[in-house]
Write a protein that holds these residues in place. Structure first.
Motif, mmCIF file in Angstrom:
data_model
loop_
_atom_site.group_PDB
_atom_site.id
_atom_site.type_symbol
_atom_site.label_atom_id
_atom_site.label_comp_id
_atom_site.label_asym_id
_atom_site.label_seq_id
_atom_site.Cartn_x
_atom_site.Cartn_y
_atom_site.Cartn_z
ATOM 1 N N GLY A 235 38.030 46.512 40.232
ATOM 2 C CA GLY A 235 37.357 46.029 39.565
ATOM 3 C C GLY A 235 37.544 47.650 38.642
ATOM 4 N N PRO A 236 36.477 48.537 40.133
ATOM 5 C CA PRO A 236 36.597 50.220 39.312
ATOM 6 C C PRO A 236 37.754 50.922 38.930
ATOM 7 C CG PRO A 236 34.557 49.551 41.019
ATOM 8 C CD PRO A 236 35.948 48.131 40.868
ATOM 9 N N VAL A 237 38.926 50.182 40.337
ATOM 10 C CA VAL A 237 40.138 50.556 39.998
ATOM 11 C C VAL A 237 40.708 50.844 38.198
ATOM 12 C CG1 VAL A 237 42.084 50.862 40.716
ATOM 13 C CG2 VAL A 237 40.605 50.524 42.068
ATOM 14 N N LEU A 238 40.630 49.754 37.949
ATOM 15 C CA LEU A 238 40.917 49.062 36.672
ATOM 16 C C LEU A 238 40.438 50.640 35.854
ATOM 17 C CD1 LEU A 238 40.972 45.340 36.720
ATOM 18 C CD2 LEU A 238 42.499 46.897 37.632
ATOM 19 N N THR A 239 39.118 50.311 35.363
ATOM 20 C CA THR A 239 38.345 51.368 34.542
ATOM 21 C C THR A 239 38.512 52.575 34.985
ATOM 22 O OG1 THR A 239 36.779 49.730 35.224
ATOM 23 C CG2 THR A 239 35.606 51.822 33.722
#
Length: 378
Positions: A288-292
């Motif tokens: 998730g944080p990588v997508l953001t």
């Protein structure tokens, strides 16, 4: 009425077959494909369906369920771009013939459930379904990766949109329940298991209803800037700049705009690698944080986001999403949000409320389920 029945009503006889090719969502790896980099798309259940009958008289007749009127009749030896949807189909016939393949003509009826202008590769779905049908009907014996290359050539040269190879390869080669890790330099592929439902997760697509076109100039400017950066750094493509060498490479560039483009491509390639590492380790929520991070890079460095996309991403994150980013070519289209299945309704309602408050058209929100690539239906 089925596509085959619609074909028979139009052309006075049954088709030789019916084929389907999907749109796609790109999980991570945006604008890296024309830089010989890494991408990770998966196919949607939404497809372009083509009922097709072979001809051998040099005539191509094309009809879409979305366009009223009689079929458009073209001659294969006189194909030129018209600026309409037919270019994506005619361009494939042109590319096949230009590559030396014997294509004598066809009657085609198209129906599509892939949203247009939403960054979900509706054009690639049209191209790939046409290529697969013509390849099988004309017994060309082409591999899926070859079809993808020919479809990319059709879009680049005939249509005039400078897209990379990702969209066509995803439509042609993805498999059910997997994301496709694709090295766009040599087209090496790895199917990565991506069964979100089994983990209590969903990936929501947020179609902002803001339309875009890759051939409107901005896409081409970004590509040209990336090529300028590669030339200045003395490499074939930005793929050749290692993440560890990024700071030194940026110090060698004088143009601030080119520096931003280079930074996005190099860091985005690394984000694809990080997502694969996390998925391989079973740490799906941690992507998730990588997508953001990817969205911030597309917004601030590549500068292809827009207020509607930023609103979708920010609202999804503030209402519980594990990560979110824009997906596709940019300047509109769609965002994606990784959410717990239990919070999908909450996120969806928050998005509707935020767009209403901003006076915007309601977004179309739906779960993206990794699905099969192009195939024959009948």
């Amino acid at each position: 009425m089925s596509a085959a029945e619609a074909f028979e009503a139009l052309y006075g006889g049954a088709p030789d077959g019916v084929w389907a090719a999907p749109g796609r969502v790109n999980l991570i790896g945006e604008h890296t494909d024309y830089n010989d980099g890494f991408v990770m798309p998966f196919a949607l259940p939404h497809t372009a369906v083509a009922a097709v009958r072979r001809r051998d008289d040099g005539v191509l007749r094309l009809h879409s369920a979305d366009v009223p009127g009689a079929p458009v009749e073209l001659r294969l030896d006189e194909l030129t771009p018209s600026g309409s949807w037919t270019d994506y189909v005619a361009g494939v016939a042109w590319a096949l013939r230009d590559a030396g393949h014997a294509v004598g003509g066809a009657d085609v009826h198209i129906e599509s459930t892939v949203p247009t202008g939403a960054g979900l590769s509706s054009s690639a779905a049209l191209e790939v379904v046409t290529a697969l049908a013509l390849s099988e009907l004309c017994e060309l014996g082409l591999h899926r990766w070859q079809l993808a290359r020919l479809c990319q050539r059709a879009e680049n040269v005939f249509v005039g949109a400078p897209t990379g190879i990702m969209d066509q390869t995803a439509s042609a080669c993805c498999t059910d329940g997997h994301a496709l890790f694709l090295d766009t330099r040599d087209l090496a592929q790895q199917q990565i298991p991506f069964d979100l439902a089994a983990l209590g997760l969903q990936l929501l697509v947020v179609d902002t209803q803001v339309k875009h076109a890759h051939s409107d100039g901005e896409y081409g400017k970004r590509r040209a800037g990336c090529e300028e950066g590669a030339a200045a750094l003395g490499v074939t493509a930005l793929r050749d700049i290692a993440y560890e060498d990024l700071d030194a490479a940026l110090d060698r560039l004088d143009d601030a705009e080119v520096r931003r483009l280079v930074r996005h491509i190099v860091t985005e390639n690394r984000r694809v690698e990080r997502v694969i590492e996390l998925l391989s380790a079973g740490e799906v929520r941690a992507i998730g944080p990588v997508l953001t991070e990817g969205h911030a890079s597309l917004r601030d460095d590549f500068r292809i986001s827009c207020p509607e996309l930023d609103l979708a991403v920010d609202t999804a994150l503030s209402s519980g999403a594990l990560g979110a980013r824009m997906t596709g070519g940019g300047f509109g289209g769609s965002a994606i949000a990784l959410v717990e299945s239990s919070s999908a309704d909450t996120v969806t309602k928050a998005l509707a409320a935020a767009f209403t408050e901003a006076g915007l058209t309601q977004p179309r929100v739906f779960p993206a389920v990794p699905s099969s690539g192009a195939r024959r239906l009948a």
